[in-house]
Motif scaffolding. Structure first.
Motif, PDB file in Angstrom:
ATOM      1  N   LEU A 277       0.826  -1.207   0.000  1.00  0.00           N
ATOM      2  CA  LEU A 277       0.000   0.000   0.000  1.00  0.00           C
ATOM      3  C   LEU A 277       0.862   1.259   0.000  1.00  0.00           C
ATOM      4  O   LEU A 277       0.569   2.220  -0.733  1.00  0.00           O
ATOM      5  CB  LEU A 277      -0.922   0.006   1.219  1.00  0.00           C
ATOM      6  CG  LEU A 277      -2.138  -0.920   1.170  1.00  0.00           C
ATOM      7  CD1 LEU A 277      -2.853  -0.924   2.521  1.00  0.00           C
ATOM      8  CD2 LEU A 277      -3.105  -0.473   0.073  1.00  0.00           C
ATOM      9  N   ALA A 278       1.933   1.249   0.806  1.00  0.00           N
ATOM     10  CA  ALA A 278       2.783   2.433   0.912  1.00  0.00           C
ATOM     11  C   ALA A 278       3.571   2.698  -0.365  1.00  0.00           C
ATOM     12  O   ALA A 278       4.036   3.819  -0.582  1.00  0.00           O
ATOM     13  CB  ALA A 278       3.747   2.263   2.094  1.00  0.00           C
ATOM     14  N   SER A 279       3.728   1.678  -1.204  1.00  0.00           N
ATOM     15  CA  SER A 279       4.492   1.854  -2.446  1.00  0.00           C
ATOM     16  C   SER A 279       3.606   2.209  -3.641  1.00  0.00           C
ATOM     17  O   SER A 279       4.119   2.462  -4.732  1.00  0.00           O
ATOM     18  CB  SER A 279       5.278   0.577  -2.761  1.00  0.00           C
ATOM     19  OG  SER A 279       4.407  -0.491  -3.094  1.00  0.00           O
ATOM     20  N   LEU A 280       2.284   2.262  -3.441  1.00  0.00           N
ATOM     21  CA  LEU A 280       1.363   2.525  -4.553  1.00  0.00           C
ATOM     22  C   LEU A 280       1.618   3.840  -5.287  1.00  0.00           C
ATOM     23  O   LEU A 280       1.408   3.904  -6.506  1.00  0.00           O
ATOM     24  CB  LEU A 280      -0.082   2.483  -4.051  1.00  0.00           C
ATOM     25  CG  LEU A 280      -0.671   1.075  -3.857  1.00  0.00           C
ATOM     26  CD1 LEU A 280      -2.083   1.176  -3.291  1.00  0.00           C
ATOM     27  CD2 LEU A 280      -0.683   0.305  -5.171  1.00  0.00           C
ATOM     28  N   PRO A 281       2.053   4.914  -4.598  1.00  0.00           N
ATOM     29  CA  PRO A 281       2.335   6.145  -5.355  1.00  0.00           C
ATOM     30  C   PRO A 281       3.337   5.949  -6.481  1.00  0.00           C
ATOM     31  O   PRO A 281       3.310   6.673  -7.483  1.00  0.00           O
ATOM     32  CB  PRO A 281       2.875   7.093  -4.275  1.00  0.00           C
ATOM     33  CG  PRO A 281       2.225   6.629  -3.015  1.00  0.00           C
ATOM     34  CD  PRO A 281       2.174   5.133  -3.144  1.00  0.00           C
ATOM     35  N   GLY A 282       4.213   4.958  -6.346  1.00  0.00           N
ATOM     36  CA  GLY A 282       5.203   4.703  -7.387  1.00  0.00           C
ATOM     37  C   GLY A 282       4.606   4.235  -8.697  1.00  0.00           C
ATOM     38  O   GLY A 282       5.262   4.306  -9.749  1.00  0.00           O
ATOM     39  N   ALA A 283       3.337   3.780  -8.659  1.00  0.00           N
ATOM     40  CA  ALA A 283       2.682   3.325  -9.889  1.00  0.00           C
ATOM     41  C   ALA A 283       2.545   4.451 -10.905  1.00  0.00           C
ATOM     42  O   ALA A 283       2.428   4.206 -12.109  1.00  0.00           O
ATOM     43  CB  ALA A 283       1.304   2.753  -9.564  1.00  0.00           C
ATOM     44  N   LEU A 284       2.576   5.696 -10.433  1.00  0.00           N
ATOM     45  CA  LEU A 284       2.458   6.838 -11.330  1.00  0.00           C
ATOM     46  C   LEU A 284       3.710   7.066 -12.163  1.00  0.00           C
ATOM     47  O   LEU A 284       3.658   7.719 -13.210  1.00  0.00           O
ATOM     48  CB  LEU A 284       2.158   8.108 -10.512  1.00  0.00           C
ATOM     49  CG  LEU A 284       0.871   8.098  -9.673  1.00  0.00           C
ATOM     50  CD1 LEU A 284       0.804   9.343  -8.807  1.00  0.00           C
ATOM     51  CD2 LEU A 284      -0.352   8.009 -10.584  1.00  0.00           C
ATOM     52  N   PHE A 285       4.843   6.515 -11.698  1.00  0.00           N
ATOM     53  CA  PHE A 285       6.117   6.841 -12.326  1.00  0.00           C
ATOM     54  C   PHE A 285       6.800   5.672 -13.024  1.00  0.00           C
ATOM     55  O   PHE A 285       7.614   5.868 -13.922  1.00  0.00           O
ATOM     56  CB  PHE A 285       7.081   7.407 -11.272  1.00  0.00           C
ATOM     57  CG  PHE A 285       6.439   8.398 -10.335  1.00  0.00           C
ATOM     58  CD1 PHE A 285       5.873   9.561 -10.821  1.00  0.00           C
ATOM     59  CD2 PHE A 285       6.389   8.156  -8.970  1.00  0.00           C
ATOM     60  CE1 PHE A 285       5.271  10.476  -9.961  1.00  0.00           C
ATOM     61  CE2 PHE A 285       5.789   9.056  -8.101  1.00  0.00           C
ATOM     62  CZ  PHE A 285       5.234  10.222  -8.600  1.00  0.00           C
ATOM     63  N   VAL A 286       6.478   4.439 -12.609  1.00  0.00           N
ATOM     64  CA  VAL A 286       7.167   3.267 -13.166  1.00  0.00           C
ATOM     65  C   VAL A 286       6.994   3.113 -14.679  1.00  0.00           C
ATOM     66  O   VAL A 286       7.968   2.851 -15.377  1.00  0.00           O
ATOM     67  CB  VAL A 286       6.716   1.975 -12.439  1.00  0.00           C
ATOM     68  CG1 VAL A 286       7.201   0.732 -13.180  1.00  0.00           C
ATOM     69  CG2 VAL A 286       7.268   1.958 -11.024  1.00  0.00           C
ATOM     70  N   PRO A 287       5.775   3.262 -15.227  1.00  0.00           N
ATOM     71  CA  PRO A 287       5.606   3.029 -16.665  1.00  0.00           C
ATOM     72  C   PRO A 287       6.532   3.870 -17.541  1.00  0.00           C
ATOM     73  O   PRO A 287       7.149   3.349 -18.481  1.00  0.00           O
ATOM     74  CB  PRO A 287       4.135   3.395 -16.906  1.00  0.00           C
ATOM     75  CG  PRO A 287       3.473   3.128 -15.596  1.00  0.00           C
ATOM     76  CD  PRO A 287       4.479   3.542 -14.574  1.00  0.00           C
ATOM     77  N   ASP A 288       6.662   5.167 -17.237  1.00  0.00           N
ATOM     78  CA  ASP A 288       7.521   6.025 -18.041  1.00  0.00           C
ATOM     79  C   ASP A 288       8.989   5.619 -17.934  1.00  0.00           C
ATOM     80  O   ASP A 288       9.726   5.624 -18.924  1.00  0.00           O
ATOM     81  CB  ASP A 288       7.364   7.485 -17.602  1.00  0.00           C
ATOM     82  CG  ASP A 288       5.996   8.052 -17.965  1.00  0.00           C
ATOM     83  OD1 ASP A 288       5.356   7.480 -18.871  1.00  0.00           O
ATOM     84  OD2 ASP A 288       5.587   9.041 -17.343  1.00  0.00           O
TER      85      ASP A 288
END
Length: 298
Positions: A277-288
């Motif tokens: 849950l705490a790592s979910l913000p990273g989903a915004l940046f991983v694809p790029d």
């Protein structure tokens, strides 16, 4: 044409499958009514407090790396290193492949036109500082293992003086290789401080979740046992420690901490869920980051 998978990769996949099967076996052996009761008796405020501490620990980890990287590359903004750290955390938790969190962080740093060599060195130093922090808690874990009569960990305890000598020699070697931080030790000390903040948040969240299940362990015992879990998960036998962390924490907190197996298993599952849950913000940046990395390797 895809390159064949290395032997080490297959070993990690096999190890991950084996530890997940073992975790399933441990769960199957428990009283499911008791397991459900363990989950239900944890008050909502404890869930929220544990999640808040986990997020704070993630921020401390991000700041730990930022201090190292920014000291070598001053133009780096805090928002950039935060973005890269959370992208790495997300990759480690949700992409159980050979693309680990550090690979994502390095790829993102290179995209920001950071010096590749210094970025790599900062990642290595970041990992080693995290390891040094956990080493500080290790004696309490090994002491519990000695009291519990666990032969493998007893031998590790007896070799502790030699371990510290090796760590000291390794640290000296590290400083020789990373001359930049050897000349400016302040970033190393500040990063170690953020590691201690991360550890304090992690251990406190464990205490909150255990007390919510009616279990109580001294804070230093919690720290010592988790340090054992940490070093076990460093073994290259599982993808990102998946399964290995849960099995080792379940068994060690039950046998060394003296809590019920149901409570220990509940704790292991909750900790993994909180980390995800705490790592979910990273989903915004991983694809790029991954898209750019793939574009360069094609």
């Amino acid at each position: 044409m895809k390159a064949p998978r290395s032997k080490a990769t297959w070993i990690r996949w096999a190890g991950t499958l084996l530890t997940l099967l073992l975790l399933g076996y441990l769960a199957a052996q428990q009283d499911w009514d008791t397991l459900r009761a363990s989950f239900r008796q944890i008050e909502v405020w404890r869930w929220l407090a544990a999640l808040g501490l986990t997020l704070l620990s993630r921020l401390a980890v991000a700041l730990r790396w930022h201090v190292l990287l920014a000291s070598a590359q001053p133009r780096l903004r805090l928002s950039q290193s935060m973005r890269l750290t959370f992208a790495g955390l997300f990759a480690a938790n949700f992409l159980p492949t050979t693309i680990g969190g550090d690979v994502v962080r390095l790829a993102g740093a290179v995209q920001l036109r950071m010096d590749a060599a210094l970025s790599t060195a900062s990642l290595v130093a970041d990992r080693l500082i995290g390891m040094a922090g956990m080493t500080l808690a290790l004696p309490w874990g090994l002491a519990r293992a000695l009291d519990a009569g666990m032969p493998v960990l007893q031998s590790a305890f007896l070799s502790l003086p030699g371990l510290f000598q090796k760590i000291r020699a390794f640290a000296q070697n590290l400083l020789e290789h990373f001359r930049f931080w050897a000349r400016k030790p302040a970033p190393l000390l500040i990063s170690l401080g953020f590691t201690l903040v991360h550890m304090a948040c992690l251990f406190s969240s464990i205490a909150i979740l255990l007390e919510g299940q009616g279990q109580s362990i001294p804070w230093l015992t919690i720290a010592g046992i988790w340090s054992l879990v940490y070093f076990i998960t460093l073994l290259p036998v599982s993808i990102n420690g998946l399964g290995l962390q849960e099995v080792s924490s379940t068994l060690l907190y039950a046998h060394l901490g003296g809590i019920s197996m149901e409570a220990s298993l509940t704790l292991a599952v909750l900790l993994r869920a909180l980390q995800m849950l705490a790592s979910l913000p990273g989903a915004l940046f991983v694809p790029d980051i991954l898209a750019a990395r793939e574009g360069k390797t094609q």
